[in-house]
Scaffold this motif. Structure first.
Motif, short mmCIF file in Angstrom:
data_model
loop_
_atom_site.label_atom_id
_atom_site.label_comp_id
_atom_site.label_asym_id
_atom_site.label_seq_id
_atom_site.Cartn_x
_atom_site.Cartn_y
_atom_site.Cartn_z
N TYR A 407 0.81 -1.22 0.00
CA TYR A 407 0.00 0.00 0.00
C TYR A 407 0.85 1.27 0.00
CZ TYR A 407 -3.53 -3.33 1.55
OH TYR A 407 -4.37 -4.39 1.64
N LEU A 438 1.58 0.06 -9.39
CA LEU A 438 1.64 1.36 -8.72
C LEU A 438 0.45 1.47 -7.75
CD1 LEU A 438 2.36 4.65 -10.61
CD2 LEU A 438 0.44 4.56 -9.02
N ASN A 440 -2.15 3.49 -6.22
CA ASN A 440 -2.79 4.78 -6.42
C ASN A 440 -3.24 5.38 -5.09
OD1 ASN A 440 -5.72 3.96 -5.94
ND2 ASN A 440 -5.13 2.51 -7.56
N ARG A 442 -6.07 6.30 -3.92
CA ARG A 442 -7.28 5.77 -3.29
C ARG A 442 -6.96 4.52 -2.48
NH1 ARG A 442 -11.15 8.74 -6.21
NH2 ARG A 442 -10.13 9.54 -8.05
N MET A 443 -6.03 3.72 -3.01
CA MET A 443 -5.61 2.51 -2.32
C MET A 443 -4.82 2.89 -1.06
SD MET A 443 -3.51 -0.46 -4.21
CE MET A 443 -3.15 -1.99 -3.36
N ALA A 446 -7.08 4.02 1.60
CA ALA A 446 -7.91 2.97 2.22
C ALA A 446 -7.12 2.09 3.18
CB ALA A 446 -8.54 2.10 1.12
N GLY B 413 -2.17 3.18 -15.50
CA GLY B 413 -1.58 2.61 -14.30
C GLY B 413 -1.55 3.52 -13.09
N HIS B 414 -2.04 4.74 -13.23
CA HIS B 414 -2.03 5.66 -12.08
C HIS B 414 -3.30 5.57 -11.25
CE1 HIS B 414 1.76 7.88 -12.90
NE2 HIS B 414 1.59 7.23 -14.03
N GLY B 415 -4.17 4.64 -11.61
CA GLY B 415 -5.38 4.42 -10.81
C GLY B 415 -6.55 5.21 -11.34
N TYR B 429 -12.45 -1.31 -5.39
CA TYR B 429 -11.12 -1.53 -4.81
C TYR B 429 -10.38 -2.56 -5.64
CZ TYR B 429 -7.56 -2.35 -1.28
OH TYR B 429 -6.36 -2.44 -0.61
N PRO B 430 -9.07 -2.46 -5.92
CA PRO B 430 -8.13 -1.41 -5.51
C PRO B 430 -8.01 -0.24 -6.48
CG PRO B 430 -6.92 -3.25 -6.43
CD PRO B 430 -8.38 -3.58 -6.57
N TYR B 431 -9.08 0.09 -7.16
CA TYR B 431 -9.17 1.35 -7.91
C TYR B 431 -8.20 1.45 -9.08
CZ TYR B 431 -11.36 2.17 -3.40
OH TYR B 431 -12.11 2.02 -2.25
N LEU B 438 0.58 0.33 -15.30
CA LEU B 438 1.53 1.17 -16.03
C LEU B 438 2.34 0.28 -16.97
CD1 LEU B 438 3.63 3.94 -14.34
CD2 LEU B 438 4.77 2.34 -15.85
#
Lengths: 545, 545
Positions: A407, A438, A440, A442-443, A446, B413-415, B429-431, B438
């Motif tokens: 995380y 990667l 992000n 939001r992860m 959380a 890949g940056h969410g 999740y995990p967004y 990436l």
């Protein structure tokens, strides 16, 4: 927190009136560190408000008229009262976790009266940081807040809120590190852990062992001299960011072999993956009086220079490779039954030196959980491999730092940095790194530092750190790798991962707040990435699902 | 290519002697574009060699003495002969794919004689770019090459080597775009595709339709005026980088609704995911004379300003949403049987306008492969969804551009950039974003533009583009998002994905080359990321497996 909707402008000559301990305008009752923290905070506040501010057009509907009018009826803030209710302890700038009360309250009335109250100078500094974050730049050039009246009462949930920065695998100029401290302080982080030596390079100058950096650095000049270190440590201390040094050992030390080859076993083996997590392999010999003497000299030189600025010293201890000791002629074994007592003695000696220097040891989780060492109750354990490691650490009665690599490792996801020969390349396709993808924001947001920790042991979780390793990070991209994602961790460490109802905090409110913080960082010269396009931030929740 | 091991220094007053068409020192036989390309290349070369060079310590063993000594016996390069063997065609700066011979050869003798030979001015420029990449900065300040004698014969495998840059979702200053052009040219890319309008903002000023940018831009001033566009296009043309504009339609157009709401169906529906791939929803109405008139006005205004600098115009056509036409009162259907003939007429009209303006249309693959439109044989199809799309496109006899989003989308890949309400958040999740993870450079380097394309149709694959979308990219991080990963794609497009033995190219040789190119980009002010730490680049193949 409560915010209103009245605009207030900031007088360009706004005065910050500090009460010292009890008397306005006097610093008499505070020590040098306190005076330094307050005067630095005032200087930074003025700079942020008047030179590093931003026009918040991205946070208002397109082509809307969002700025307050400037006219004769505007109210100006002419002074900010800083009321410190307590006397700082002598180590206010280098506390152990929990030793400084970082709480503050902030009151801003519609008549322009502003008061920041705190028990400590660090609390006052936090209050000033929050104060700046209520203001925007006006097209006219002045600074205004649209939020009066304001009432804020604030305190951190966790005492240790840090970033671990790898300044060994890549050398960072002191200016890169102080820029990082500025950004950390602005996000109310209070620790910068410098992973300052590793297998790949030894940039730390040790005057008693001059060859170490002279041969172990990547290049002449890419070192940290004692004055440079003192500058960095002092810069942090003045901003409420305690700089903690780590000399990782006994693994991650092969850069010592460039100057003292006799101390290192399994140095730079061609078959490195047998002997280390990454090249070059190498470990301090485990049963060597020469190593003991070397470390005594190292500690005697370094630790007195740490003490003025920190209460901690990190002795590392991660990823020790058993096979390397097969090549260590003082051991000639990879049997943990043989190695474990030697490691216990090795760490006992190191921690005794750290304590004798007046510092508290920090060690990576492996020393406690993998090697099952008996460690002093003062030792802080830095976990990184799992949430279970946190629960196990506090279960053994130890204080823990969190930072699960799944995380909170900021470097992950950029792919393998190893090169693959054509005959094996396809088997490593698509070349993900060990901690991909990667993570992000939001992860990261959380992630709960208290996950799986029994309620009666949560007090042992001092806080945590986010981590930026430098296999693929250097001064050119470090800002983008760290910011604004680290802001999400900063909020978790300050406020906890859960809201008042025990639920994960809402992205719906966090996201625009993070986008705004990103703009503030950019205005401060920190190259933070955007997390959304202006369409999203201009349009309320139209980018929400 | 053959390289030697003799050092040559560059005279600070080195002269570049261009033969024009046949006579030394004369530009007489070349047109204005040619003169501009040559003079720009010489200026850039001088700047790169003397102001934007770097000391290559990262590519030599630690603390080694790698620099050639400066003494009386040093050989200096005093002039560089540029011998162009052909006369440039009139559209040398705005060719269709394959119209310009970009090949060159470079000879550098140990006596300091340097000759670059090419059929075209663009070839000469490429030769000069390669020339700069043989040189390093010396600690003394001068420039040297350690590689004499040098003999290089070079030509690109693919004619269209581009970057697609989304300057709509985020506005980039012209200086950001010209910095990108500098980097593209330095990597021998020859196309910059500007995705210049989209649903979120319309930054492109159209004088005949002034409300479009006035209301559709994010903010006053965040627009591209005709002079600004001409500046950008000319900047590219002078550097061998043809700037291609895309007005994406009929989807991705809802920013038109800020000025001409009557033209857009399904504008900014709350339930946007039913009507679009991302918010805000909206599409040009499909059977509307008002839309036809609007587009006629738009094309009549814009295309004559494109023509001096490009031979292409991109009409978009990706991600058209069927449901949006249920809300289009000119159609009231999401039935492709009804929609397809209307779409055929829509695209026919657009492409007729493009052709009438003297330009060649480009369209996204969906128009051909999803909508099964009948398109002119001149239309270049830009594929993005799969390798199969390339094979299908050329199978239908169309020219294709590649750029599979699973490999060559640089923003992935940056969410997620969408925000999720607490009640649904856990299910996302995990967004991860839609094209996570990436795509690292090794993966991009392994991508073969000709994958699955029958040998007899490979000539229809003109080349490809890497893509940088701006949902989470803006001027602060765009350099790091694009560079140095795009260099890997540049090499695939220039040299092909396979080596002479038909194998994937080796990372073992590509990796240090890419690290060096990264340092060159940084020296030029491009914030490219590192791909390895100095330990790896200093130590040969010790970071190889």
């Amino acid at each position: 927190m409560s915010l209103g909707e009245r605009a207030l402008f900031l007088d360009p000559k706004v005065r910050f009136i500090y009460n010292g301990a009890a008397q306005y305008g006097s610093y008499d009752h505070q020590n040098a560190s306190s005076q330094n923290i307050i005067s630095t905070a005032i200087k930074t506040t003025t700079q942020t408000l008047f030179e590093q501010n931003f026009i918040p057009w991205k946070f208002h509907p397109r082509h809307s008229d969002f700025e307050p009018a400037i006219n004769a009826s505007c109210t100006y803030i002419k002074s900010v009262r800083l009321e410190q209710s307590g006397i700082d302890s002598a180590n206010v700038a280098k506390p152990l976790a929990g030793e400084v009360d970082e709480s503050y309250s902030l009151s801003m009335k519609t008549n322009g009266q502003v008061t920041i109250t705190a028990a400590s100078s660090v609390g006052i500094a936090h209050g000033l940081t929050t104060f700046t974050q209520l203001f925007y730049k006006h097209s006219s050039g002045s600074a205004y807040t649209p939020y009066a009246p304001v009432s804020i009462t604030d305190a951190p949930k966790f005492q240790h809120r840090g970033l671990n920065m790898d300044v060994s695998r890549v050398w960072y100029a002191p200016a890169d590190i102080t820029r990082m401290i500025d950004a950390l302080a602005y996000n109310k982080f209070n620790r910068l852990h410098l992973h300052i030596t590793d297998a790949q390079s030894w940039p730390l100058e040790i005057p008693a062992l001059p060859m170490l950096a002279e041969k172990g650095s990547y290049r002449e000049g890419l070192t940290y001299s004692p004055p440079a270190m003192a500058y960095i440590q002092d810069y942090g201390a003045s901003r409420g960011v305690e700089v903690i040094l780590e000399i990782d050992m006994p693994g991650h030390t092969s850069s010592i072999a460039y100057s003292y080859p006799e101390l290192i076993a399994a140095f730079n083996e061609k078959d490195w993956s047998t002997y280390a997590a990454e090249p070059p392999s190498g470990t301090l010999k485990l049963n060597s009086s020469a190593v003991t003497e070397f470390l005594d000299t190292l500690f005697d030189d370094l630790l007195p220079r740490v003490l003025p600025y920190s209460s901690y010293f990190h002795t590392g201890g991660d990823e020790v490779n058993l096979n390397a000791y097969n090549l260590d002629e003082t051991v000639r074994s990879n049997d943990t039954a043989i190695l474990q007592p030697l490691m216990q003695a090795f760490v006992d000696r190191a921690h005794a030196k750290v304590r004798a220097a007046g510092l508290t040891p920090i060690a990576w989780e492996e020393m406690l959980l993998t090697w099952n060492l008996t460690l002093g109750s003062d030792v802080v354990i830095q976990t990184w491999q799992s949430d279970e490691a946190v629960a196990q650490t506090v279960g053994k009665g130890h204080k823990a730092l969190v930072g699960n690599y799944n995380y909170w490792y900021l470097d992950c996801g950029h792919g393998q940095w190893l090169d693959f020969y054509p005959d094996v390349s396809q088997s490593f396709y698509p070349y993900y790194d060990y901690c991909a993808p990667l993570h992000n924001w939001r992860m990261m947001y959380a992630y709960n530092p208290l996950e799986g920790v029994p309620a009666n042991l949560t007090h042992l979780v001092l806080g945590g750190e986010v981590h930026i390793w430098s296999e693929q990070t250097d001064p050119v991209n470090v800002d983008r790798q760290v910011w604004p994602r680290a802001c999400a961790a900063a909020e978790v460490l300050w406020s906890g991962a859960k809201d008042d109802q025990g639920q994960n905090r809402s992205q719906i409110t966090a996201s625009p707040r993070l986008s705004e913080m990103r703009e503030r960082l950019v205005a401060k010269g920190i190259g933070a990435e955007p997390i959304q396009m202006p369409f999203c931030t201009q349009n309320g929740t139209q980018c929400a699902l």
